[in-house]
Design a protein around this motif. Structure first.
Motif, short mmCIF file in Angstrom:
data_model
loop_
_atom_site.label_atom_id
_atom_site.label_comp_id
_atom_site.label_asym_id
_atom_site.label_seq_id
_atom_site.Cartn_x
_atom_site.Cartn_y
_atom_site.Cartn_z
N GLY A 151 0.79 -1.12 0.07
CA GLY A 151 -0.10 -0.14 -0.09
C GLY A 151 0.86 1.23 -0.01
O GLY A 151 0.29 2.41 -0.17
N ALA A 152 2.14 0.79 0.11
CA ALA A 152 3.01 2.26 0.18
C ALA A 152 3.69 2.40 -1.12
O ALA A 152 3.39 1.68 -2.06
CB ALA A 152 4.11 2.11 1.37
N SER A 153 4.50 3.47 -1.15
CA SER A 153 5.04 4.15 -2.53
C SER A 153 6.47 4.18 -1.90
O SER A 153 6.47 5.08 -1.13
CB SER A 153 4.45 5.14 -3.04
OG SER A 153 5.17 5.76 -4.25
N VAL A 154 7.54 4.07 -2.86
CA VAL A 154 8.89 4.56 -2.43
C VAL A 154 9.43 5.09 -3.61
O VAL A 154 9.18 4.53 -4.96
CB VAL A 154 9.61 3.47 -2.01
CG1 VAL A 154 9.84 2.19 -2.80
CG2 VAL A 154 11.08 3.82 -1.48
N THR A 155 10.34 6.15 -3.88
CA THR A 155 11.01 6.65 -4.92
C THR A 155 12.36 6.33 -4.58
O THR A 155 12.84 6.55 -3.80
CB THR A 155 10.83 8.11 -5.19
OG1 THR A 155 9.47 8.21 -5.33
CG2 THR A 155 11.76 8.75 -6.26
N LEU A 156 13.08 5.52 -5.63
CA LEU A 156 14.51 5.43 -5.47
C LEU A 156 15.38 6.12 -6.72
O LEU A 156 14.71 6.06 -7.91
CB LEU A 156 14.72 3.90 -5.35
CG LEU A 156 14.29 2.97 -4.55
CD1 LEU A 156 14.27 1.70 -4.69
CD2 LEU A 156 14.83 3.38 -3.20
N GLY A 157 16.45 6.61 -6.43
CA GLY A 157 17.14 7.20 -7.59
C GLY A 157 18.56 7.18 -7.60
O GLY A 157 19.30 6.25 -6.65
N ASN A 158 19.36 7.34 -8.69
CA ASN A 158 20.76 7.43 -8.67
C ASN A 158 21.23 8.82 -9.25
O ASN A 158 20.46 9.55 -9.86
CB ASN A 158 21.30 6.22 -9.37
CG ASN A 158 20.65 6.37 -10.51
OD1 ASN A 158 19.91 7.14 -11.22
ND2 ASN A 158 20.98 5.24 -11.56
#
Length: 161
Positions: A151-158
């Motif tokens: 139910g959650a959202s996560v943003t990952l980056g580089n």
């Protein structure tokens, strides 16, 4: 010469397994990915980095300068939760002066959350030592399924430079 840097992010919306919001990087679920610790399954994102590339729009790519056979080095620092997928990197060295190289294997150096690729262009230079081209580097990252709670959202980056 300042090569600049670039950042990219993708978002995994985890409502039910394995839904995904398709953003930059286009993550997809690979149930067969083996983490080497008995865990299977990962979100896989494809990344593309252009170096020495003039891009006035999404479909035009041209060399920005003559690299004169100098190595191209790309360093990318991943957010926690992203892991480089071994063996996924390849590059194209696309020239307007000198020789092009297609689908060459890129061998990175890994150190913590940082991955560095060194791409040689000296063998691609012409007799005068000129190589006017750009490099397109492609590779993948993996993210474990438990990176986001249901139910959650996560943003990952580089960040590549």
């Amino acid at each position: 010469m300042d090569k600049g840097d670039a950042e990219a992010h993708y978002t995994i919306d985890k409502e039910v397994v394995p839904p995904v919001s398709k953003k930059a990087g286009t993550p997809h679920w690979d149930a067969s990915y083996d983490w080497g610790d008995g865990t299977k399954g990962a979100w896989i994102a494809d990344w593309t980095v252009h170096v020495n590339c003039y891009e006035p729009n999404d479909w035009t790519h041209a060399p920005a300068s003559d690299l004169a056979g100098a190595d191209v080095t790309v360093s990318d620092t991943f957010d926690e939760g992203l892991t480089y997928v071994e063996g996924s990197a390849q590059y194209n060295a696309i020239a307007t002066v000198g020789t092009s190289a297609w689908q060459q294997r890129a061998m990175p150096t890994l150190e913590g959350q940082n991955v560095t690729f060194t791409i040689p262009t000296s063998a691609l230079a012409n007799e005068q030592g000129s190589w006017r081209g750009y490099v397109e580097l492609k590779y993948q990252t993996a993210t474990r399924s438990d990176v986001a709670e249901p139910g959650a959202s996560v943003t990952l980056g580089n960040t590549a430079s």
